[in-house]
Design a protein around this motif. Sequence first.
Motif, PDB file in Angstrom:
ATOM      1  N   THR A  49       1.130   3.693  -3.422  1.00  0.00           N
ATOM      2  CA  THR A  49       0.651   5.067  -3.226  1.00  0.00           C
ATOM      3  C   THR A  49       1.741   6.070  -3.578  1.00  0.00           C
ATOM      4  O   THR A  49       1.505   7.054  -4.291  1.00  0.00           O
ATOM      5  CB  THR A  49       0.191   5.269  -1.772  1.00  0.00           C
ATOM      6  N   VAL A  59      -4.094   4.066   2.578  1.00  0.00           N
ATOM      7  CA  VAL A  59      -3.652   4.845   1.417  1.00  0.00           C
ATOM      8  C   VAL A  59      -3.784   6.337   1.705  1.00  0.00           C
ATOM      9  O   VAL A  59      -2.873   7.134   1.424  1.00  0.00           O
ATOM     10  CB  VAL A  59      -4.458   4.452   0.173  1.00  0.00           C
ATOM     11  N   ILE A  71      -5.772   7.946  -6.626  1.00  0.00           N
ATOM     12  CA  ILE A  71      -4.974   6.962  -5.900  1.00  0.00           C
ATOM     13  C   ILE A  71      -5.852   6.060  -5.039  1.00  0.00           C
ATOM     14  O   ILE A  71      -5.701   4.829  -5.053  1.00  0.00           O
ATOM     15  CB  ILE A  71      -3.911   7.676  -5.039  1.00  0.00           C
ATOM     16  N   ILE A  72      -6.798   6.648  -4.296  1.00  0.00           N
ATOM     17  CA  ILE A  72      -7.585   5.809  -3.390  1.00  0.00           C
ATOM     18  C   ILE A  72      -8.516   4.874  -4.139  1.00  0.00           C
ATOM     19  O   ILE A  72      -8.958   3.853  -3.597  1.00  0.00           O
ATOM     20  CB  ILE A  72      -8.384   6.647  -2.367  1.00  0.00           C
ATOM     21  N   TRP A 116      -0.753   9.312   1.881  1.00  0.00           N
ATOM     22  CA  TRP A 116      -0.841  10.615   1.229  1.00  0.00           C
ATOM     23  C   TRP A 116      -0.640  11.739   2.252  1.00  0.00           C
ATOM     24  O   TRP A 116       0.120  12.664   2.034  1.00  0.00           O
ATOM     25  CB  TRP A 116      -2.201  10.772   0.525  1.00  0.00           C
ATOM     26  N   LEU A 139       0.828  -1.209   0.000  1.00  0.00           N
ATOM     27  CA  LEU A 139       0.000   0.000   0.000  1.00  0.00           C
ATOM     28  C   LEU A 139       0.861   1.256   0.000  1.00  0.00           C
ATOM     29  O   LEU A 139       0.569   2.229  -0.708  1.00  0.00           O
ATOM     30  CB  LEU A 139      -0.922  -0.009   1.216  1.00  0.00           C
ATOM     31  N   HIS A 140       1.917   1.250   0.780  1.00  0.00           N
ATOM     32  CA  HIS A 140       2.818   2.396   0.827  1.00  0.00           C
ATOM     33  C   HIS A 140       3.476   2.629  -0.526  1.00  0.00           C
ATOM     34  O   HIS A 140       3.443   3.738  -1.083  1.00  0.00           O
ATOM     35  CB  HIS A 140       3.888   2.173   1.901  1.00  0.00           C
ATOM     36  N   VAL A 197      -5.244   2.094  -5.873  1.00  0.00           N
ATOM     37  CA  VAL A 197      -4.392   1.249  -5.036  1.00  0.00           C
ATOM     38  C   VAL A 197      -5.265   0.358  -4.159  1.00  0.00           C
ATOM     39  O   VAL A 197      -6.161   0.835  -3.459  1.00  0.00           O
ATOM     40  CB  VAL A 197      -3.463   2.106  -4.160  1.00  0.00           C
ATOM     41  N   GLU A 211      -7.982   1.100   2.243  1.00  0.00           N
ATOM     42  CA  GLU A 211      -8.248   2.394   1.603  1.00  0.00           C
ATOM     43  C   GLU A 211      -7.883   3.551   2.525  1.00  0.00           C
ATOM     44  O   GLU A 211      -7.379   4.590   2.080  1.00  0.00           O
ATOM     45  CB  GLU A 211      -9.722   2.484   1.206  1.00  0.00           C
TER      46      GLU A 211
END
Length: 428
Positions: free
Chosen positions: A272, A312, A285-286, A316, A268-269, A289, A309
């Motif tokens: 993103t 993510v 992005i949300i 950000w 996830l990191h 990813v 979610e």
Amino acid sequence: MTGTNVLDVAERLWQGEPVDFHPMVPTGDIVEVADDVAFLPSFANVSAMRTDDGLLLVDTGSSFVAARVHEQVRTWTGPSGPRLHTAVYSHGHIDHVFGVPLFDAEAAERGWPTPRVVAHEALPARFDRYILTAGYNGVINQRQFQVPGLRWPTEYRYPDETYRSDLSFDLGSRRVELHHARGETDDHTWTWLPDTRVLCCGDFFIWASPNAGNPQKVQRYPREWAVALREMVALGPELLLPGHGVPVVGADRVAQALGDTAELLEHLHDETVAMMNEGARLDEIIHTVAAPAHLLERPYLRPVYDEPEFIVRNVWRLYGGWYDGNPANLKPAPEPVLASEIASLVGGASRLAQRAMELAAAGGEDHLRLAGHLVEFAALAAPDDASVHAARADVFERRVAAASSTMANGVFAWAASESRAKSPDPSG
């Protein structure tokens, strides 16, 4: 889980058997899980170790269960002791740090030295912040856990000793190693007992998708969290005692559980950050990813508390601040003004509410998301319209029914309750 051996529950969960279980609400009696090591399942777990110098506790429970923690520990040790020598706070969340005062009182009554409390050096600042923002924390936790009237505490048992990076000490013949890493919090400690190969990891592992994205709480640190998990695996622990959930028994299982959690956070990191580096907006992005499906199928990584979610979004926020890439959101119009304009364009707030109901009735995550936007616009445009609030309550009740996580459930249920109180009584 009341009356059930926590190790039996742990085995059944690992095997994927159906178990009525949520990592934030396990209960049960204290159980010895290794020689002179006991585990008390609770909203936040407590781990106890018997040494020649006295007891070591890793975490001490919330104010609601402090008396039970003390009683259960004394059930295990016997009523006459040994004394509590040292308590380690894995971090400063209030479900982990309110059990010491009863042991302080016990020590005073019996003429024992006062227990020593050890924590990371960032923890006192957390307590200071909690006092400063007690009202806000009361509101968001009422919403998150659906506990109207919850009062946030303003008195804390501060640590007697803090450390920066690592701290080792001996209690009798037992070596205790404390290690700091930022993860769910900036003040997190994981505790390693090398002689028994027991790892007390705090909330780095909670038998759920990691709480790295909580939408109502302060910053989390997914990348450093994953690094810490890899460091734990490298030590070869054979028994994992988590801050929430149940123990993980066996070196292979512990390595898998921690490694899978690290992989989820890393994915996830990294995904993103890659999209951020390409200039993508937060919205893109949300909705792009996602966590690897095979990881979310693990019995210990299901999104029942937090959600990928939300993680993510926290990545950000960590690197990108609060601006989401949409220039209209940089200096937005007041939400009620925007909602009124949209309502006027489509024929009124009632029309927005009607369309929201139609979408919600159609079902499916995409329809429910869109319905939530429209009904919220309707309620903002017509805040005193009971029929609009009836629609808002219905939409968010449907969202509750479809939600998997405590985080989403709490926000949606709170919204539904707000509007249900303002909508017509269907019986009257």
